[in-house]
Design an enzyme around this catalytic site. Structure first.
Site, PDB file in Angstrom:
ATOM      1  N   ASP A 124       0.811  -1.216   0.000  1.00 52.41           N
ATOM      2  CA  ASP A 124       0.000   0.000   0.000  1.00 52.41           C
ATOM      3  C   ASP A 124       0.845   1.267   0.000  1.00 52.41           C
ATOM      4  OD1 ASP A 124      -2.480   1.405   0.124  1.00 52.41           O
ATOM      5  OD2 ASP A 124      -2.244   1.674   2.279  1.00 52.41           O
ATOM      6  N   SER A 139      -6.630   5.406  -0.005  1.00 54.56           N
ATOM      7  CA  SER A 139      -6.952   4.110  -0.607  1.00 54.56           C
ATOM      8  C   SER A 139      -8.435   3.820  -0.408  1.00 54.56           C
ATOM      9  CB  SER A 139      -6.122   3.005   0.038  1.00 54.56           C
ATOM     10  OG  SER A 139      -4.743   3.257  -0.103  1.00 54.56           O
ATOM     11  N   GLN A 170      -5.480  -1.802  -6.868  1.00 51.49           N
ATOM     12  CA  GLN A 170      -5.980  -0.856  -5.868  1.00 51.49           C
ATOM     13  C   GLN A 170      -6.602   0.344  -6.568  1.00 51.49           C
ATOM     14  OE1 GLN A 170      -3.310   1.778  -3.338  1.00 51.49           O
ATOM     15  NE2 GLN A 170      -4.115   0.440  -1.744  1.00 51.49           N
TER      16      GLN A 170
END
Length: 286
Positions: free
Chosen positions: A203, A227, A277
């Site tokens: 991430d 995110s 993502q």
């Protein structure tokens, strides 16, 4: 005093407070929200702690529901969805201050032989030994490291292309980015620790690919980023304390959202993990 890698392992070592209920620590930080990779890694630890036998995780799908608050513990509730002959499924809800902040579904698969084998080849990039550490490069350029850098200290991250510091350097820059990464020290041999550590790291740089054509990755930031969701597929065993190449690209950004895809290869050229993502991008005010 432990090392940053020791701190990462400690962060992923959840306290079990009841059957299927775990509590994780959230470090104090001078930042607005808890790091999403931390919450995802801890949630995967919680799921994995309820799986019996040799069943490595093969996929996870997660949504970031609300910003987490640094310094406040997070409770992870695990729902044992399925215990089949070859697959095990767990659903995890992360709760902080009585509110759901994150949800994750993870699937675990008993190893078995396959009849089809193929993969994309690993791209040709400079070796990590030939590249500078991003922290060293940023520190020498800025004189001091930004506050969010504390999240990266357990990892040695090296960008395969030179860092750009001004908009004038963004001519013909594609929506892609690549890094070599590994932990800054050895991890325990438990495969779940390596998977969860990489989930944490996955991430940190993936949304760089969305930003690459429009602003320098390490210059002044003009967007607030968050995110929205995160998915990973684990194809082969790997070690996160060995070098891994994380190739990232963004096929589209539109409507305040940007999509990024990542492929993670080991030093032998094996594709070990795939990542997708979506992030939220809003112009900073003022």
């Amino acid at each position: 005093m432990g090392t940053p890698v020791d701190d990462l392992v400690d962060l992923l070592d959840l306290e079990q407070i009841e059957l299927n209920i775990f509590r994780g620590r959230s470090p104090e930080e001078a930042l607005q929200r808890t790091f999403g990779g931390q919450v995802a890694g801890q949630a995967l630890v919680a799921a994995g702690r309820t799986v019996e036998g040799e069943r490595p995780v093969h996929s996870l799908h997660a949504y970031f529901l609300r910003p987490g608050v640094p310094g406040v513990p997070i409770v992870y509730q695990v729902d044992r969805i399925r215990d089949g002959r070859t697959f095990t499924t767990r659903r995890v809800l992360a709760i902080q201050g009585g509110r759901s902040i994150f949800s994750l579904t993870a699937d675990f698969h008993r190893p078995e032989e396959g009849s089809i084998e193929h993969q994309y080849p690993m791209p040709s990039v400079p070796a990590p030994e030939d590249l500078p550490s991003a922290l060293d490069e940023v520190g020498s350029r800025l004189g001091e490291l930004p506050p969010f850098i504390s999240r990266r200290q357990p990892f040695d991250i090296r960008y395969v292309e030179r860092l750009r510091w001004s908009k004038e350097e963004l001519v013909d820059v594609e929506a892609r980015s690549g890094v070599w990464l590994r932990t800054n020290g050895p991890l325990p041999d438990d495969p779940l620790i390596h998977v969860c550590a990489l989930t944490y790291a996955s991430d940190m740089t993936l949304l760089d690919a969305v930003r690459a054509p429009v602003e320098p990755l390490w210059g002044t930031r003009h967007f607030d980023m968050a995110s929205l969701d995160h998915a990973m597929w684990f194809h082969r065993p790997f070690r996160t304390d060995d070098w891994l190449l994380y190739q990232q690209e963004s096929p589209i950004a539109h409507g305040a959202r940007g999509l990024a895809r990542g492929q993670i290869f080991d030093r032998n050229g094996q594709l070990v993990v795939s990542v997708v993502q979506e992030g939220l991008f809003r112009p900073l005010k003022g």
